[in-house]
Scaffold this active site. Sequence first.
Site, PDB file in Angstrom:
ATOM      1  N   HIS A 137       3.482 -10.680  53.056  1.00 16.59           N
ATOM      2  CA  HIS A 137       2.906 -12.012  52.802  1.00 16.59           C
ATOM      3  C   HIS A 137       1.428 -12.026  53.192  1.00 16.59           C
ATOM      4  O   HIS A 137       0.589 -12.578  52.497  1.00 16.59           O
ATOM      5  CB  HIS A 137       3.654 -13.087  53.597  1.00 16.59           C
ATOM      6  CG  HIS A 137       5.105 -13.218  53.198  1.00 16.59           C
ATOM      7  ND1 HIS A 137       5.508 -13.228  51.890  1.00 16.59           N
ATOM      8  CD2 HIS A 137       6.240 -13.347  53.938  1.00 16.59           C
ATOM      9  CE1 HIS A 137       6.833 -13.361  51.838  1.00 16.59           C
ATOM     10  NE2 HIS A 137       7.295 -13.426  53.071  1.00 16.59           N
ATOM     11  N   ASP A 140       5.540 -12.359  43.277  1.00 16.34           N
ATOM     12  CA  ASP A 140       6.785 -11.813  43.818  1.00 16.34           C
ATOM     13  C   ASP A 140       6.579 -10.399  44.353  1.00 16.34           C
ATOM     14  O   ASP A 140       5.688  -9.678  43.906  1.00 16.34           O
ATOM     15  CB  ASP A 140       7.836 -11.813  42.695  1.00 16.34           C
ATOM     16  CG  ASP A 140       9.232 -11.526  43.224  1.00 16.34           C
ATOM     17  OD1 ASP A 140       9.482 -11.770  44.426  1.00 16.34           O
ATOM     18  OD2 ASP A 140      10.069 -11.056  42.439  1.00 16.34           O
ATOM     19  N   GLU A 162      13.464 -23.662  47.304  1.00 15.85           N
ATOM     20  CA  GLU A 162      14.542 -22.775  47.763  1.00 15.85           C
ATOM     21  C   GLU A 162      14.088 -21.899  48.941  1.00 15.85           C
ATOM     22  O   GLU A 162      14.910 -21.450  49.736  1.00 15.85           O
ATOM     23  CB  GLU A 162      15.017 -21.868  46.612  1.00 15.85           C
ATOM     24  CG  GLU A 162      15.817 -22.587  45.531  1.00 15.85           C
ATOM     25  CD  GLU A 162      14.950 -23.344  44.527  1.00 15.85           C
ATOM     26  OE1 GLU A 162      13.737 -23.056  44.443  1.00 15.85           O
ATOM     27  OE2 GLU A 162      15.489 -24.235  43.834  1.00 15.85           O
ATOM     28  N   ARG A 217       9.224  -6.541  49.429  1.00 17.76           N
ATOM     29  CA  ARG A 217       9.479  -5.161  48.994  1.00 17.76           C
ATOM     30  C   ARG A 217       8.270  -4.264  49.250  1.00 17.76           C
ATOM     31  O   ARG A 217       8.403  -3.115  49.641  1.00 17.76           O
ATOM     32  CB  ARG A 217       9.835  -5.132  47.496  1.00 17.76           C
ATOM     33  CG  ARG A 217      11.317  -5.198  47.267  1.00 17.76           C
ATOM     34  CD  ARG A 217      11.619  -5.530  45.847  1.00 17.76           C
ATOM     35  NE  ARG A 217      11.274  -6.927  45.565  1.00 17.76           N
ATOM     36  CZ  ARG A 217      11.095  -7.408  44.348  1.00 17.76           C
ATOM     37  NH1 ARG A 217      11.198  -6.618  43.298  1.00 17.76           N
ATOM     38  NH2 ARG A 217      10.824  -8.673  44.177  1.00 17.76           N
ATOM     39  N   SER A 256       8.636 -22.055  47.278  1.00 19.93           N
ATOM     40  CA  SER A 256       9.548 -22.856  46.459  1.00 19.93           C
ATOM     41  C   SER A 256      10.430 -23.751  47.327  1.00 19.93           C
ATOM     42  O   SER A 256      10.565 -23.511  48.533  1.00 19.93           O
ATOM     43  CB  SER A 256      10.436 -21.932  45.612  1.00 19.93           C
ATOM     44  OG  SER A 256      11.392 -21.304  46.431  1.00 19.93           O
ATOM     45  N   ARG A 293      15.078 -19.505  53.747  1.00 21.16           N
ATOM     46  CA  ARG A 293      14.811 -18.185  54.354  1.00 21.16           C
ATOM     47  C   ARG A 293      14.901 -18.287  55.881  1.00 21.16           C
ATOM     48  O   ARG A 293      14.855 -19.395  56.430  1.00 21.16           O
ATOM     49  CB  ARG A 293      13.424 -17.703  53.940  1.00 21.16           C
ATOM     50  CG  ARG A 293      13.393 -17.331  52.477  1.00 21.16           C
ATOM     51  CD  ARG A 293      12.150 -16.587  52.127  1.00 21.16           C
ATOM     52  NE  ARG A 293      12.230 -16.192  50.718  1.00 21.16           N
ATOM     53  CZ  ARG A 293      11.474 -15.272  50.157  1.00 21.16           C
ATOM     54  NH1 ARG A 293      10.569 -14.639  50.857  1.00 21.16           N
ATOM     55  NH2 ARG A 293      11.618 -14.973  48.884  1.00 21.16           N
ATOM     56  N   LEU A 331     -13.006 -23.539  38.435  1.00 22.31           N
ATOM     57  CA  LEU A 331     -11.559 -23.294  38.385  1.00 22.31           C
ATOM     58  C   LEU A 331     -10.775 -24.339  39.185  1.00 22.31           C
ATOM     59  O   LEU A 331     -11.152 -24.679  40.315  1.00 22.31           O
ATOM     60  CB  LEU A 331     -11.270 -21.897  38.968  1.00 22.31           C
ATOM     61  CG  LEU A 331      -9.799 -21.521  39.113  1.00 22.31           C
ATOM     62  CD1 LEU A 331      -9.179 -21.221  37.747  1.00 22.31           C
ATOM     63  CD2 LEU A 331      -9.629 -20.307  40.023  1.00 22.31           C
TER      64      LEU A 331
HETATM   65  C1  FPP Z   1       7.543 -13.580  47.144  1.00 25.88           C
HETATM   66  O1  FPP Z   1       7.694 -12.450  47.891  1.00 25.88           O
HETATM   67  C2  FPP Z   1       6.492 -14.449  47.596  1.00 25.88           C
HETATM   68  C3  FPP Z   1       6.640 -15.602  48.311  1.00 25.88           C
HETATM   69  C4  FPP Z   1       7.858 -16.089  48.917  1.00 25.88           C
HETATM   70  C5  FPP Z   1       5.544 -16.524  48.475  1.00 25.88           C
HETATM   71  C6  FPP Z   1       4.197 -16.026  48.140  1.00 25.88           C
HETATM   72  C7  FPP Z   1       3.350 -16.126  49.323  1.00 25.88           C
HETATM   73  C8  FPP Z   1       2.183 -15.513  49.504  1.00 25.88           C
HETATM   74  C9  FPP Z   1       1.493 -14.684  48.509  1.00 25.88           C
HETATM   75  C10 FPP Z   1       1.503 -15.656  50.798  1.00 25.88           C
HETATM   76  C11 FPP Z   1       1.171 -17.050  51.115  1.00 25.88           C
HETATM   77  C12 FPP Z   1       0.327 -17.698  50.077  1.00 25.88           C
HETATM   78  C13 FPP Z   1      -0.520 -18.684  50.343  1.00 25.88           C
HETATM   79  C14 FPP Z   1      -1.307 -19.293  49.254  1.00 25.88           C
HETATM   80  C15 FPP Z   1      -0.733 -19.164  51.698  1.00 25.88           C
HETATM   81  P1  FPP Z   1       9.148 -12.148  48.395  1.00 25.88           P
HETATM   82  O2  FPP Z   1       9.157 -12.357  49.861  1.00 25.88           O
HETATM   83  O3  FPP Z   1      10.150 -12.932  47.623  1.00 25.88           O
HETATM   84  O4  FPP Z   1       9.274 -10.628  48.044  1.00 25.88           O
HETATM   85  P2  FPP Z   1      10.604  -9.827  47.768  1.00 25.88           P
HETATM   86  O5  FPP Z   1      11.126 -10.313  46.440  1.00 25.88           O
HETATM   87  O6  FPP Z   1      10.117  -8.426  47.721  1.00 25.88           O
HETATM   88  O7  FPP Z   1      11.540 -10.092  48.900  1.00 25.88           O
END
Ligand code: FPP
Length: 258
Positions: free
Chosen positions: A43, A26, A73, A30, A71, A77, A137
Amino acid sequence: MSRPRLKIERPDFGGPFPEHIAVIMDGNGRWAKGRGMLRVFGHKEGIGSVREITTECAKMGVKSLTLYAFSVENWKRPRQEVAFLMELLEQFLVDERPTLMDNNVRLRAIGRIDDLPEAALARLRETEEITAKNDGLLLRLALSYGARAEIADALKRFARDVAAGKVRESEIDDETLRRYLYDATTPDPDLLIRTSGELRISNFLLWQISYSEIYVAKECWPEFRRPQLLAALEDYAKRVRKFGGLVSDTPSASEARA
Ligand code: FPP
Protein backbone atom coordinates in the site's frame (compact mmCIF):
# COMPACT_ATOMS: atom_id res chain seq x y z
CA MET A 1 -0.29 33.96 -5.60
CA SER A 2 -1.19 32.93 -9.14
CA ARG A 3 -1.37 29.32 -10.16
CA PRO A 4 1.64 28.02 -12.14
CA ARG A 5 0.60 27.20 -15.70
CA LEU A 6 1.29 23.60 -16.54
CA LYS A 7 2.72 22.79 -19.95
CA ILE A 8 0.42 20.13 -21.38
CA GLU A 9 2.19 17.47 -23.44
CA ARG A 10 -0.21 14.88 -24.72
CA PRO A 11 1.27 11.70 -26.25
CA ASP A 12 0.00 11.08 -29.76
CA PHE A 13 -0.77 7.47 -30.58
CA GLY A 14 -2.74 8.42 -33.67
CA GLY A 15 -6.16 7.74 -32.17
CA PRO A 16 -8.56 8.87 -29.45
CA PHE A 17 -7.24 10.06 -26.11
CA PRO A 18 -9.34 9.52 -22.95
CA GLU A 19 -10.71 12.54 -21.13
CA HIS A 20 -11.57 10.53 -18.04
CA ILE A 21 -9.54 7.57 -16.78
CA ALA A 22 -10.71 5.39 -13.88
CA VAL A 23 -8.39 2.93 -12.16
CA ILE A 24 -8.95 -0.13 -10.00
CA MET A 25 -5.61 -0.10 -8.16
CA ASP A 26 -5.15 -3.78 -7.42
CA GLY A 27 -2.28 -6.00 -6.34
CA ASN A 28 -0.57 -4.04 -3.55
CA GLY A 29 -0.67 -7.03 -1.22
CA ARG A 30 0.62 -9.46 -3.85
CA TRP A 31 3.40 -7.06 -4.82
CA ALA A 32 4.60 -6.94 -1.21
CA LYS A 33 4.19 -10.65 -0.51
CA GLY A 34 6.14 -11.49 -3.66
CA ARG A 35 9.04 -9.57 -2.13
CA GLY A 36 8.74 -11.21 1.27
CA MET A 37 7.23 -8.08 2.82
CA LEU A 38 4.04 -7.39 4.75
CA ARG A 39 1.00 -6.38 2.66
CA VAL A 40 1.05 -2.86 4.06
CA PHE A 41 4.36 -2.14 2.31
CA GLY A 42 2.51 -2.70 -0.94
CA HIS A 43 0.00 0.00 0.00
CA LYS A 44 2.85 2.34 0.92
CA GLU A 45 4.60 1.72 -2.40
CA GLY A 46 1.22 2.18 -4.11
CA ILE A 47 1.27 5.83 -3.01
CA GLY A 48 4.25 6.34 -5.34
CA SER A 49 2.12 5.11 -8.23
CA VAL A 50 -0.79 7.34 -7.19
CA ARG A 51 1.58 10.34 -7.27
CA GLU A 52 3.20 9.41 -10.59
CA ILE A 53 -0.04 8.55 -12.40
CA THR A 54 -1.74 11.70 -11.09
CA THR A 55 1.08 14.01 -12.19
CA GLU A 56 1.45 12.25 -15.55
CA CYS A 57 -2.29 12.56 -16.22
CA ALA A 58 -2.17 16.23 -15.23
CA LYS A 59 0.75 16.87 -17.60
CA MET A 60 -0.95 14.98 -20.44
CA GLY A 61 -4.13 17.05 -20.12
CA VAL A 62 -6.42 14.23 -18.93
CA LYS A 63 -9.52 15.96 -17.53
CA SER A 64 -10.49 13.48 -14.78
CA LEU A 65 -8.81 10.60 -13.01
CA THR A 66 -10.85 8.43 -10.62
CA LEU A 67 -8.89 6.13 -8.32
CA TYR A 68 -10.53 3.30 -6.36
CA ALA A 69 -8.67 3.87 -3.10
CA PHE A 70 -10.95 2.15 -0.57
CA SER A 71 -14.16 0.22 -1.15
CA VAL A 72 -17.14 -0.24 1.17
CA GLU A 73 -16.12 -3.90 1.27
CA ASN A 74 -12.55 -3.01 2.36
CA TRP A 75 -13.84 -2.23 5.90
CA LYS A 76 -14.02 -6.04 6.32
CA ARG A 77 -10.21 -6.35 6.14
CA PRO A 78 -8.19 -6.96 9.34
CA ARG A 79 -8.44 -4.02 11.73
CA GLN A 80 -4.70 -3.23 11.51
CA GLU A 81 -4.75 -3.10 7.72
CA VAL A 82 -7.77 -0.77 7.72
CA ALA A 83 -6.10 1.45 10.33
CA PHE A 84 -2.90 1.51 8.26
CA LEU A 85 -4.80 2.45 5.10
CA MET A 86 -6.64 5.25 6.92
CA GLU A 87 -3.37 6.66 8.30
CA LEU A 88 -1.81 6.40 4.87
CA LEU A 89 -4.77 8.29 3.43
CA GLU A 90 -4.49 11.00 6.07
CA GLN A 91 -0.77 11.39 5.43
CA PHE A 92 -1.30 11.37 1.65
CA LEU A 93 -3.90 14.13 1.92
CA VAL A 94 -1.38 16.37 3.67
CA ASP A 95 1.90 15.38 1.97
CA GLU A 96 0.53 15.61 -1.56
CA ARG A 97 -0.80 19.16 -1.29
CA PRO A 98 2.30 20.80 -2.86
CA THR A 99 2.29 18.26 -5.72
CA LEU A 100 -1.43 18.77 -6.33
CA MET A 101 -0.97 22.55 -6.37
CA ASP A 102 2.14 22.44 -8.62
CA ASN A 103 0.23 20.30 -11.09
CA ASN A 104 -3.01 22.32 -10.98
CA VAL A 105 -4.95 19.29 -9.68
CA ARG A 106 -8.32 19.59 -7.92
CA LEU A 107 -9.17 16.84 -5.46
CA ARG A 108 -12.67 15.52 -4.85
CA ALA A 109 -13.88 12.42 -3.02
CA ILE A 110 -16.75 10.13 -3.95
CA GLY A 111 -18.24 7.47 -1.70
CA ARG A 112 -19.71 7.18 1.78
CA ILE A 113 -17.22 9.77 2.96
CA ASP A 114 -18.84 10.17 6.37
CA ASP A 115 -17.70 6.62 7.20
CA LEU A 116 -14.07 7.80 7.28
CA PRO A 117 -12.34 8.41 10.62
CA GLU A 118 -12.70 12.01 11.76
CA ALA A 119 -9.04 12.93 11.21
CA ALA A 120 -8.95 11.57 7.65
CA LEU A 121 -12.24 13.29 6.86
CA ALA A 122 -10.93 16.62 8.16
CA ARG A 123 -7.72 16.35 6.05
CA LEU A 124 -9.86 15.42 3.05
CA ARG A 125 -12.12 18.46 3.39
CA GLU A 126 -9.05 20.72 3.83
CA THR A 127 -7.33 19.34 0.72
CA GLU A 128 -10.54 19.66 -1.30
CA GLU A 129 -10.77 23.28 -0.16
CA ILE A 130 -7.09 24.08 -0.83
CA THR A 131 -7.25 22.64 -4.35
CA ALA A 132 -10.78 23.83 -5.18
CA LYS A 133 -9.69 26.62 -7.54
CA ASN A 134 -7.32 24.47 -9.58
CA ASP A 135 -8.71 23.97 -13.06
CA GLY A 136 -6.49 21.24 -14.47
CA LEU A 137 -6.93 17.55 -13.73
CA LEU A 138 -9.82 16.56 -11.44
CA LEU A 139 -8.53 13.78 -9.18
CA ARG A 140 -11.46 11.85 -7.71
CA LEU A 141 -10.64 9.49 -4.87
CA ALA A 142 -13.26 6.78 -4.38
CA LEU A 143 -13.32 6.26 -0.61
CA SER A 144 -15.64 3.93 1.23
CA TYR A 145 -17.06 3.56 -2.25
CA GLY A 146 -19.29 0.85 -3.67
CA ALA A 147 -21.30 1.17 -6.86
CA ARG A 148 -24.32 -0.66 -5.44
CA ALA A 149 -24.18 1.54 -2.35
CA GLU A 150 -23.98 4.59 -4.64
CA ILE A 151 -27.11 3.52 -6.54
CA ALA A 152 -28.93 2.73 -3.27
CA ASP A 153 -27.93 6.14 -1.86
CA ALA A 154 -29.11 7.82 -5.08
CA LEU A 155 -32.48 6.05 -4.92
CA LYS A 156 -32.96 7.06 -1.28
CA ARG A 157 -32.35 10.71 -2.15
CA PHE A 158 -34.59 10.43 -5.19
CA ALA A 159 -37.42 8.88 -3.12
CA ARG A 160 -37.05 11.71 -0.59
CA ASP A 161 -37.35 14.30 -3.37
CA VAL A 162 -40.42 12.54 -4.78
CA ALA A 163 -42.03 12.55 -1.32
CA ALA A 164 -41.22 16.26 -0.97
CA GLY A 165 -42.79 16.96 -4.37
CA LYS A 166 -39.49 18.23 -5.83
CA VAL A 167 -39.46 15.66 -8.63
CA ARG A 168 -42.04 13.33 -10.16
CA GLU A 169 -41.54 9.57 -10.46
CA SER A 170 -42.33 9.84 -14.18
CA GLU A 171 -39.28 12.10 -14.58
CA ILE A 172 -36.82 9.34 -13.77
CA ASP A 173 -34.55 8.52 -16.68
CA ASP A 174 -30.80 7.99 -17.21
CA GLU A 175 -29.94 11.65 -16.86
CA THR A 176 -32.15 12.26 -13.81
CA LEU A 177 -30.56 9.30 -12.06
CA ARG A 178 -27.10 10.63 -12.87
CA ARG A 179 -27.93 13.80 -10.93
CA TYR A 180 -28.44 11.72 -7.78
CA LEU A 181 -25.11 9.87 -7.99
CA TYR A 182 -22.20 11.05 -5.81
CA ASP A 183 -20.79 13.30 -8.53
CA ALA A 184 -23.37 14.60 -10.97
CA THR A 185 -21.04 16.68 -13.10
CA THR A 186 -18.08 14.50 -14.12
CA PRO A 187 -18.61 12.71 -17.44
CA ASP A 188 -18.32 8.91 -17.47
CA PRO A 189 -14.88 7.29 -17.69
CA ASP A 190 -13.65 6.69 -21.24
CA LEU A 191 -11.03 4.22 -20.07
CA LEU A 192 -11.14 1.86 -17.09
CA ILE A 193 -7.79 0.39 -16.10
CA ARG A 194 -7.40 -2.52 -13.69
CA THR A 195 -3.96 -3.62 -12.54
CA SER A 196 -2.59 -7.02 -11.48
CA GLY A 197 -4.27 -9.01 -14.25
CA GLU A 198 -7.60 -9.64 -12.51
CA LEU A 199 -10.67 -9.60 -14.77
CA ARG A 200 -13.22 -8.11 -12.37
CA ILE A 201 -15.06 -4.83 -11.88
CA SER A 202 -15.32 -5.22 -8.07
CA ASN A 203 -18.37 -2.99 -7.58
CA PHE A 204 -16.67 0.06 -9.12
CA LEU A 205 -18.70 2.74 -10.95
CA LEU A 206 -21.17 0.17 -12.31
CA TRP A 207 -23.53 2.83 -13.67
CA GLN A 208 -20.82 5.06 -15.14
CA ILE A 209 -18.71 2.45 -16.97
CA SER A 210 -21.51 1.25 -19.27
CA TYR A 211 -19.51 2.26 -22.34
CA SER A 212 -16.00 2.59 -20.92
CA GLU A 213 -13.16 0.80 -22.65
CA ILE A 214 -11.50 -1.70 -20.32
CA TYR A 215 -7.74 -2.25 -20.11
CA VAL A 216 -6.17 -4.83 -17.80
CA ALA A 217 -2.49 -4.39 -16.96
CA LYS A 218 -0.55 -7.41 -15.75
CA GLU A 219 1.57 -5.30 -13.36
CA CYS A 220 0.55 -4.86 -9.73
CA TRP A 221 -0.41 -1.30 -8.78
CA PRO A 222 2.97 -0.39 -7.17
CA GLU A 223 4.62 -1.22 -10.54
CA PHE A 224 2.11 0.75 -12.61
CA ARG A 225 3.99 3.89 -13.60
CA ARG A 226 4.41 6.15 -16.67
CA PRO A 227 5.48 3.38 -19.12
CA GLN A 228 2.49 1.24 -18.12
CA LEU A 229 0.15 4.24 -18.42
CA LEU A 230 1.52 4.95 -21.90
CA ALA A 231 0.90 1.31 -22.88
CA ALA A 232 -2.73 1.66 -21.75
CA LEU A 233 -3.12 4.91 -23.71
CA GLU A 234 -1.58 3.37 -26.81
CA ASP A 235 -4.03 0.48 -26.56
CA TYR A 236 -6.95 2.87 -26.04
CA ALA A 237 -5.96 4.84 -29.15
CA LYS A 238 -6.72 1.73 -31.23
CA ARG A 239 -10.22 1.25 -29.84
CA VAL A 240 -13.25 2.06 -31.96
CA ARG A 241 -16.03 3.36 -29.75
CA LYS A 242 -19.53 2.76 -31.00
CA PHE A 243 -21.75 3.41 -27.93
CA GLY A 244 -24.11 0.74 -29.21
CA GLY A 245 -24.35 2.33 -32.65
CA LEU A 246 -22.40 1.67 -35.85
CA VAL A 247 -18.89 2.83 -36.64
CA SER A 248 -20.19 5.26 -39.29
CA ASP A 249 -22.32 7.14 -36.75
CA THR A 250 -19.84 6.89 -33.88
CA PRO A 251 -19.88 10.14 -31.93
CA SER A 252 -16.78 11.48 -30.24
CA ALA A 253 -16.68 10.81 -26.49
CA SER A 254 -17.95 14.29 -25.65
CA GLU A 255 -20.69 14.21 -28.32
CA ALA A 256 -21.90 10.88 -26.93
CA ARG A 257 -22.30 12.44 -23.53
CA ALA A 258 -23.89 15.66 -24.77
C1 FPP B 1 -5.66 -3.25 -3.65
O1 FPP B 1 -4.58 -3.97 -3.24
C2 FPP B 1 -5.65 -1.88 -3.24
C3 FPP B 1 -6.35 -1.32 -2.21
C4 FPP B 1 -7.12 -2.03 -1.21
C5 FPP B 1 -6.46 0.11 -2.07
C6 FPP B 1 -5.52 0.93 -2.86
C7 FPP B 1 -4.73 1.75 -1.94
C8 FPP B 1 -3.60 2.38 -2.24
C9 FPP B 1 -2.98 2.44 -3.57
C10 FPP B 1 -2.89 3.09 -1.17
C11 FPP B 1 -3.69 4.16 -0.56
C12 FPP B 1 -4.16 5.17 -1.55
C13 FPP B 1 -4.40 6.43 -1.23
C14 FPP B 1 -4.89 7.37 -2.26
C15 FPP B 1 -4.16 6.95 0.11
P1 FPP B 1 -4.88 -5.32 -2.50
O2 FPP B 1 -4.50 -5.14 -1.08
O3 FPP B 1 -6.29 -5.75 -2.74
O4 FPP B 1 -3.89 -6.29 -3.22
P2 FPP B 1 -4.04 -7.85 -3.38
O5 FPP B 1 -5.18 -8.08 -4.34
O6 FPP B 1 -2.72 -8.23 -3.94
O7 FPP B 1 -4.29 -8.42 -2.02
